[in-house]
Design a protein around this motif. Sequence first.
Motif, mmCIF file in Angstrom:
data_model
loop_
_atom_site.group_PDB
_atom_site.id
_atom_site.type_symbol
_atom_site.label_atom_id
_atom_site.label_comp_id
_atom_site.label_asym_id
_atom_site.label_seq_id
_atom_site.Cartn_x
_atom_site.Cartn_y
_atom_site.Cartn_z
ATOM 1 N N SER A 18 56.464 35.370 -22.827
ATOM 2 C CA SER A 18 55.970 34.031 -22.511
ATOM 3 C C SER A 18 56.093 33.104 -23.717
ATOM 4 C CB SER A 18 54.515 34.111 -22.051
ATOM 5 O OG SER A 18 54.005 32.830 -21.769
ATOM 6 N N THR A 49 55.213 31.565 -10.309
ATOM 7 C CA THR A 49 56.080 32.344 -11.188
ATOM 8 C C THR A 49 57.440 32.574 -10.543
ATOM 9 O OG1 THR A 49 55.164 34.387 -10.282
ATOM 10 C CG2 THR A 49 54.106 33.489 -12.241
ATOM 11 N N SER A 78 54.625 27.748 -15.161
ATOM 12 C CA SER A 78 55.000 29.080 -15.636
ATOM 13 C C SER A 78 56.236 28.997 -16.538
ATOM 14 C CB SER A 78 55.292 30.002 -14.446
ATOM 15 O OG SER A 78 56.018 31.146 -14.848
#
Length: 431
Positions: A18, A49, A78
């Motif tokens: 991430s 996502t 996301s």
Amino acid sequence: MFSDLGAAAKVVRNAIRSRHNRRLIERYMLEHAQPEPGSVKLAVYFPDTRVNLYQIRQWYAPLAELAQTYSVVIITRSPGASLIILEESPVPVIYKRRITDLEEFVEEQDLRIIFYVNQNQKNFQMFRYGRMWHVFINHGESDKMYMTTNQFKAYDYSLVAGQAALDRLSRKLWDFDLARKAIPIGRPQADHFAGELPYTPDERTVVLYAPTWEGDRPAAAYGSIASHGVALVDAVLASPRHRLVYRPHPRSGVIDPEYRAANQRIISAIAAANQRTPGAQHIFDDGPGLGWQLAASDVAITDISAMVYDRLATGRPIIVARPQSPEAEVDDDGFLGSAAWLYADQAGDVLALIDRVLVDDSARATLAYWAERHFGDTTPGAATKRFHTAVEHLLAEWEHHAAIHIADKHSSESDPLDDEDDEEGLPPSED
């Protein structure tokens, strides 16, 4: 202990990925011009996502056409999904991971309509902003229980497909202002069903098998891969008269290992069949685009899902796999009440059913009736026009309500004493 360690390691890996993705996005944003303050009026909010990218992808082409008239962006949350959408989207993408980032964007822009393609819980983080319309546009038309959830009431408006959707909502929802809050637009995506074929057309009958995923509860267990899929695929692959296009739902097997194994077995069977007979050109399709699959196939086999109705919009033969779960809700009041059903114990004989629906004139008449019932006018361009008309209506409604708000504000700020009181020179009442 090992399970806990594995979960902890997964959390760490996700955090590292991430952070890496966020850096890539930040670099992208610095290298590409961002919308000017006050320039954005329409946005699609997609906080989801990568696993649900198919939901926003269905709207790329209609949004690109809408953007020829209005400023449109996609708001993402996301990092992983954002990177992919940045590469794919035909309209600008605005990445706002934190709520504070989102608030700044809302403050600086002239947002009037926010579209939502799913029921993600994070939608409520956007719902908190008033003075804009929150509009559910969904990611497909179907008779799943998902299409009558009470969550419809959370939105200011919903853009639905047609009369069948209105009937469905009126039967299922209590005290829902259907006439005002549900606007039929058809299926704008159907105006863009096209694409380059990954095979060379020949005399083979093209069979599209597009099953859904297994579902997360018995009432939503519409997926057929484990119950029907292997047998019907084996039958089609064994026939020299047919070509298979297999397009499983992206979430297939995320919950049920048996379902995942059946999906993999089908994929392997397709590879083996092509190796035996290269000219057969059977296709395993997991690409992001949806269009040619529906338009080019001679017959489609689907589960109870939006794929039924995307295919219905083409007016071409459909076979629906009957859910094996007795708890799966089946709405027989619409098209499904007259659909050609494939039962699990008949999946191995699917070729006979395929041959039958391809020559059944009464089935074609039924398809034409239900296509109009579900989508209204399905002539090319009609749905896109209705979509744009709905947007124009909502923008006009926004202008109307904004004018009322401004008038009320000016009224509340004016002197509460009238001219006669001023002439008398009397002090304000202390009551």
